[in-house]
Design a protein around this motif. Structure first.
Motif, PDB file in Angstrom:
ATOM      1  N   LEU A   1       0.828  -1.205   0.000  1.00 39.90           N
ATOM      2  CA  LEU A   1       0.000   0.000   0.000  1.00 39.90           C
ATOM      3  C   LEU A   1       0.865   1.259   0.000  1.00 39.90           C
ATOM      4  O   LEU A   1       0.569   2.225  -0.708  1.00 39.90           O
ATOM      5  CB  LEU A   1      -0.933   0.004   1.219  1.00 39.90           C
ATOM      6  N   ARG A   2       1.919   1.248   0.781  1.00 37.70           N
ATOM      7  CA  ARG A   2       2.762   2.432   0.900  1.00 37.70           C
ATOM      8  C   ARG A   2       3.576   2.682  -0.366  1.00 37.70           C
ATOM      9  O   ARG A   2       3.811   3.835  -0.746  1.00 37.70           O
ATOM     10  CB  ARG A   2       3.694   2.281   2.100  1.00 37.70           C
ATOM     11  N   THR A   3       3.999   1.627  -1.014  1.00 33.57           N
ATOM     12  CA  THR A   3       4.878   1.806  -2.172  1.00 33.57           C
ATOM     13  C   THR A   3       4.119   1.884  -3.488  1.00 33.57           C
ATOM     14  O   THR A   3       4.570   2.561  -4.424  1.00 33.57           O
ATOM     15  CB  THR A   3       5.890   0.656  -2.251  1.00 33.57           C
ATOM     16  N   ALA A   4       2.963   1.208  -3.583  1.00 38.70           N
ATOM     17  CA  ALA A   4       2.274   1.114  -4.871  1.00 38.70           C
ATOM     18  C   ALA A   4       0.816   1.538  -4.826  1.00 38.70           C
ATOM     19  O   ALA A   4       0.169   1.613  -5.869  1.00 38.70           O
ATOM     20  CB  ALA A   4       2.382  -0.314  -5.412  1.00 38.70           C
ATOM     21  N   GLY A   5       0.272   1.800  -3.646  1.00 30.31           N
ATOM     22  CA  GLY A   5      -1.104   2.269  -3.539  1.00 30.31           C
ATOM     23  C   GLY A   5      -2.131   1.156  -3.447  1.00 30.31           C
ATOM     24  O   GLY A   5      -1.815  -0.029  -3.575  1.00 30.31           O
ATOM     25  N   VAL A   6      -3.360   1.570  -3.223  1.00 25.81           N
ATOM     26  CA  VAL A   6      -4.445   0.620  -2.976  1.00 25.81           C
ATOM     27  C   VAL A   6      -4.709  -0.255  -4.197  1.00 25.81           C
ATOM     28  O   VAL A   6      -4.987  -1.457  -4.072  1.00 25.81           O
ATOM     29  CB  VAL A   6      -5.730   1.371  -2.561  1.00 25.81           C
TER      30      VAL A   6
END
Length: 241
Positions: free
Chosen positions: A189-194
């Protein structure tokens, strides 16, 4: 004796009605971001405004000098920008907004309480509140969190929206999304998003959402917020317990 404000909150008042420094201003903080195929983009703002408004109504009825400000409807939602409709102002802009908002409010009011309903705002809220408190301003915040709730656009938020804004829920699109533990998803989630972990934007399973559960969740939030505002004992992170 407590002073009653006009219906409509802060924006409906005249300046002489607020001309002393005893007021507590309560501002809902939300976001404009995707909430799956079935919930509106302003879900977090709706929740923050509902919980804050009901708490303000109760506190005012008890004799507290409290007034509800219009919601701050944009937040830090970069993790949702893989979906159309999301508008994020980012952490730096949100921090600046909250700091300048707090400085201005505290020139005429006694206290400021930020009621936040978007988890992605939390770190920035903590940072902004800490700065305002270090400057001598009586500012605190509180989070709209449901015990045992799921992460995003799942059973919890869907139940709440079915309770407070049923016409805004696209019931035939209520769906299951990524159901893994949020801790297991956090790195991606932090690196590539939902969108990298959930094609429909849901983190949880909304299919079992029930409006009565939503009503109980909202009632519980309001009860906890009112209790915290009565005590007004911000912790180390500026949050009301």
């Amino acid at each position: 004796m407590a002073r009653m404000t006009r219906p409509g909150g802060l924006g409906a008042q005249t300046w002489p009605e607020l001309d002393d420094r005893r007021w507590t201003v309560v501002v809902p903080l939300g976001a404009l971001e995707q909430h799956g195929p079935h919930l509106p983009l302003d879900t977090d703002t709706r929740i923050a405004e509902t919980v804050a408004r009901r708490a303000v109504d109760r506190l005012a009825a008890e004799g507290h000098d409290v007034v509800l400000a219009p919601p701050l409807a944009y937040g830090a939602s970069g993790e949702h920008e893989g979906f159309p409709g999301t508008v994020s102002i980012g952490h730096d802009a949100l921090r600046l907004l909250l700091v300048e908002f707090g400085r201005s409010v505290c020139r005429w009011a006694s206290r400021l309480l930020v009621v936040n309903a978007h988890g992605g705002n939390a770190h920035t809220v903590v940072d902004a509140v800490a700065l305002l408190r270090s400057e001598g301003r009586d500012v605190a915040w509180w989070a709209c969190v449901a015990p045992d709730g799921d992460a995003h656009a799942g059973r919890t938020e869907t139940a709440v929206l079915l309770s407070i804004s049923p016409d805004a829920v696209v019931r035939e699109q209520i769906a299951v999304g990524a159901t893994a533990r949020i801790g297991d998803l956090m790195g991606t989630l932090r690196t590539a998003g939902v969108r990298a972990v959930s094609a429909n934007g849901v983190l949880g399973d909304a299919r079992s959402a029930d409006p009565e559960d939503g009503r109980r969740i909202v009632d519980g939030m309001v009860d906890r917020l009112v209790a915290g505002a009565r005590r007004w004992s911000p912790g180390d992170r500026g949050v009301l317990a």
